[in-house]
Scaffold this motif. Sequence first.
Motif, mmCIF file in Angstrom:
data_model
loop_
_atom_site.group_PDB
_atom_site.id
_atom_site.type_symbol
_atom_site.label_atom_id
_atom_site.label_comp_id
_atom_site.label_asym_id
_atom_site.label_seq_id
_atom_site.Cartn_x
_atom_site.Cartn_y
_atom_site.Cartn_z
ATOM 1 N N ALA A 256 0.871 -1.195 0.000
ATOM 2 C CA ALA A 256 0.000 0.000 0.000
ATOM 3 C C ALA A 256 0.900 1.235 0.000
ATOM 4 C CB ALA A 256 -0.922 -0.028 1.224
ATOM 5 N N LEU A 257 1.818 1.256 -0.945
ATOM 6 C CA LEU A 257 2.870 2.274 -0.950
ATOM 7 C C LEU A 257 2.514 3.496 -1.792
ATOM 8 C CD1 LEU A 257 5.935 -0.142 -1.193
ATOM 9 C CD2 LEU A 257 5.369 1.302 0.770
ATOM 10 N N GLY A 258 1.252 3.626 -2.197
ATOM 11 C CA GLY A 258 0.843 4.818 -2.942
ATOM 12 C C GLY A 258 1.787 5.074 -4.109
ATOM 13 N N PRO A 259 2.329 6.294 -4.206
ATOM 14 C CA PRO A 259 3.181 6.633 -5.363
ATOM 15 C C PRO A 259 4.505 5.864 -5.414
ATOM 16 C CG PRO A 259 2.989 8.489 -3.823
ATOM 17 C CD PRO A 259 2.067 7.435 -3.329
ATOM 18 N N TRP A 260 4.823 5.134 -4.353
ATOM 19 C CA TRP A 260 6.073 4.359 -4.345
ATOM 20 C C TRP A 260 5.829 2.877 -4.656
ATOM 21 C CZ3 TRP A 260 5.069 8.395 -1.130
ATOM 22 C CH2 TRP A 260 5.949 9.476 -1.221
ATOM 23 N N ALA A 261 4.595 2.511 -4.969
ATOM 24 C CA ALA A 261 4.286 1.091 -5.195
ATOM 25 C C ALA A 261 5.057 0.541 -6.394
ATOM 26 C CB ALA A 261 2.780 0.916 -5.405
ATOM 27 N N LEU A 272 3.905 -2.564 -14.062
ATOM 28 C CA LEU A 272 2.571 -1.949 -14.049
ATOM 29 C C LEU A 272 2.648 -0.525 -14.593
ATOM 30 C CD1 LEU A 272 1.563 -3.120 -10.447
ATOM 31 C CD2 LEU A 272 0.883 -4.152 -12.622
ATOM 32 N N PRO A 273 1.630 -0.086 -15.322
ATOM 33 C CA PRO A 273 1.665 1.274 -15.892
ATOM 34 C C PRO A 273 1.245 2.317 -14.853
ATOM 35 C CG PRO A 273 -0.332 0.146 -16.558
ATOM 36 C CD PRO A 273 0.403 -0.816 -15.680
ATOM 37 N N LEU A 274 2.177 2.690 -14.005
ATOM 38 C CA LEU A 274 1.867 3.639 -12.932
ATOM 39 C C LEU A 274 2.560 4.976 -13.208
ATOM 40 C CD1 LEU A 274 2.476 1.215 -9.915
ATOM 41 C CD2 LEU A 274 0.295 1.757 -11.019
ATOM 42 N N ALA A 275 1.915 6.047 -12.830
ATOM 43 C CA ALA A 275 2.523 7.379 -12.949
ATOM 44 C C ALA A 275 1.961 8.230 -11.812
ATOM 45 C CB ALA A 275 2.168 8.005 -14.306
ATOM 46 N N ARG A 358 -0.121 12.132 -6.489
ATOM 47 C CA ARG A 358 -1.273 11.225 -6.582
ATOM 48 C C ARG A 358 -0.860 9.982 -7.371
ATOM 49 N NH1 ARG A 358 -2.788 16.427 -8.107
ATOM 50 N NH2 ARG A 358 -4.369 17.481 -6.848
ATOM 51 N N PRO A 359 -1.053 8.796 -6.798
ATOM 52 C CA PRO A 359 -0.624 7.572 -7.492
ATOM 53 C C PRO A 359 -1.667 7.126 -8.524
ATOM 54 C CG PRO A 359 -1.337 7.091 -5.232
ATOM 55 C CD PRO A 359 -1.595 8.544 -5.452
ATOM 56 N N CYS A 360 -1.300 7.144 -9.805
ATOM 57 C CA CYS A 360 -2.301 7.015 -10.872
ATOM 58 C C CYS A 360 -2.096 5.794 -11.757
ATOM 59 C CB CYS A 360 -2.245 8.245 -11.766
ATOM 60 S SG CYS A 360 -2.636 9.756 -10.869
ATOM 61 N N THR A 361 -3.208 5.291 -12.302
ATOM 62 C CA THR A 361 -3.202 4.250 -13.333
ATOM 63 C C THR A 361 -3.853 4.860 -14.582
ATOM 64 O OG1 THR A 361 -5.382 3.490 -12.677
ATOM 65 C CG2 THR A 361 -3.504 2.407 -11.615
ATOM 66 N N PRO A 362 -3.562 4.331 -15.758
ATOM 67 C CA PRO A 362 -4.143 4.951 -16.963
ATOM 68 C C PRO A 362 -5.649 4.741 -17.081
ATOM 69 C CG PRO A 362 -2.797 3.025 -17.523
ATOM 70 C CD PRO A 362 -2.585 3.289 -16.075
#
Length: 421
Positions: A256-261, A272-275, A358-362
């Motif tokens: 549950a590392l938010g933007p550091w996941a 994973l496509p994270l930004a 903010r931890p985002c997915t497309p």
Amino acid sequence: MAVASPARADVVVLGAGIVGVCVALHLQTRSRAVVLLDRRGAAEETSFGNAGLIQREGVYPYGFPHDFGALLRYAFNRTIDAHYHLSALPRLAPFLWQYWLYSRPAEHHKVAHRYARLIEHCVAEHDALARDAGASDIFARQGWLKLFRSERERDRRFAEAERVHREFGIEHNYLDARAVQEAEPYLAPVIAGALHYTQPVSVNDPQRLALVYLRRFEELGGRFMQGNAQTLERDGDGWRLQTAHGALTAGEAVIALGPWAGGLTRALGYDLPLAVKRGYHMHYRAAGEARLNHPVLDFERGYFLAQMSRGMRLTTGAEFTRRDAIKTPVQLGRAEPIARDLFPLAERLDAEPWMGARPCTPDMLPVIGKAPRHANLWFAFGHAHHGLTLSAVTGRLVAEMVVGEAPFVDPTPFAPERFTR
Ligand SMILES: Cc1cc2nc3c(=O)[nH]c(=O)nc-3n(C[C@H](O)[C@H](O)[C@H](O)COP(=O)(O)OP(=O)(O)OC[C@H]3O[C@@H](n4cnc5c(N)ncnc54)[C@H](O)[C@@H]3O)c2cc1C
């Protein structure tokens, strides 16, 4: 010399932002022995400085704009609601392209139908946690106001709100210019109307909410430890990692590392496509007797203003760049004079702007569920603009899946497999 045997937990939750805290609390409530781990204190990162809204109305997650006028404005990179670092665009391009595809009106509509299944529970689930923690009064229940400066935008958004009401039951009141002045007498008379969303609730200190839940977690026997999640490694069927108190082993781990996941999941072999969409805040003293009765979004200018325990908190929209690039609070610089014209703000109260990511997915949906290629590993991140809103829902959903209870919401649309197939 005797070597101390490692501490043991049934579950270790990695990351003590609001999402990790809620997951840990829900697991501990289900009689699991839980360690919540963070390299800092609880809710000192993104969950510290957000706008404090539990957005019951937010069934449409924030999409990439598709109308030509907005795209043109963004292209000049002069807006308050979005800003990008040119140098980061090549790296962000694949993410942005996917984000744009999922934001096409027909796709966005489908996404909203999946998302609404989580959003519809957000207030009830926070209420349940707060009640259990003896803090039911922590939420303010006056809703929030979306302000419109032009009649054109007002009428367009009123019609849109009507459609969302018919489809998802989102409640709102229409306020004309006079009603806005009555609701918010300290706003300059430049507002043509507002949507008053009545179902959302808010907090005047998002970190305090996390600390209230953390206290309840500890009362129930949960342990908070400092340590580095990146030390996570396999230990038989379970997990082992290093904490400030020595080694820890756990049967299950929740990321549950938010933007550091992205860092840890990549180390475990997941691409994973994270930004991130970064955002800033600054506090101000309200001049004289001025006060706001509701949190407000200056919609056409693209910033948010709310009365917080520390002062008037101005929060900004999305900044597209690398998570760890140096702070560039240009949106705050643009918003501040406009906000001052709208509401009597006195001096700044913070030495420098706060920044969160903010931890985002497309596809705008969080990643919630079992890790596709590891037993006893769970994902709970990617909550973007709504991590505070959805934390209590996510906490319950993850806990139910980990302990084998029937999930109260179908978790399929949020499963990590959608990105790993
Ligand atoms: C300006 C702004 C306004 C916002 N307004 C709202 C709002 O009104 N409503 C809403 O619902 N959402 C809002 N959001 C979004 C919301 O704040 C986030 O979605 C949410 O805080 C994410 O929570 P999280 O627990 O996933 O991540 P975080 O709060 O970032 O938690 C992640 C944790 O992981 C820890 N960590 C990182 N690396 C390691 C490591 N190696 N080892 C151990 N620990 C580690 C960090 O220290 C941190 O505590 C806003 C965001 C911003 C930036």
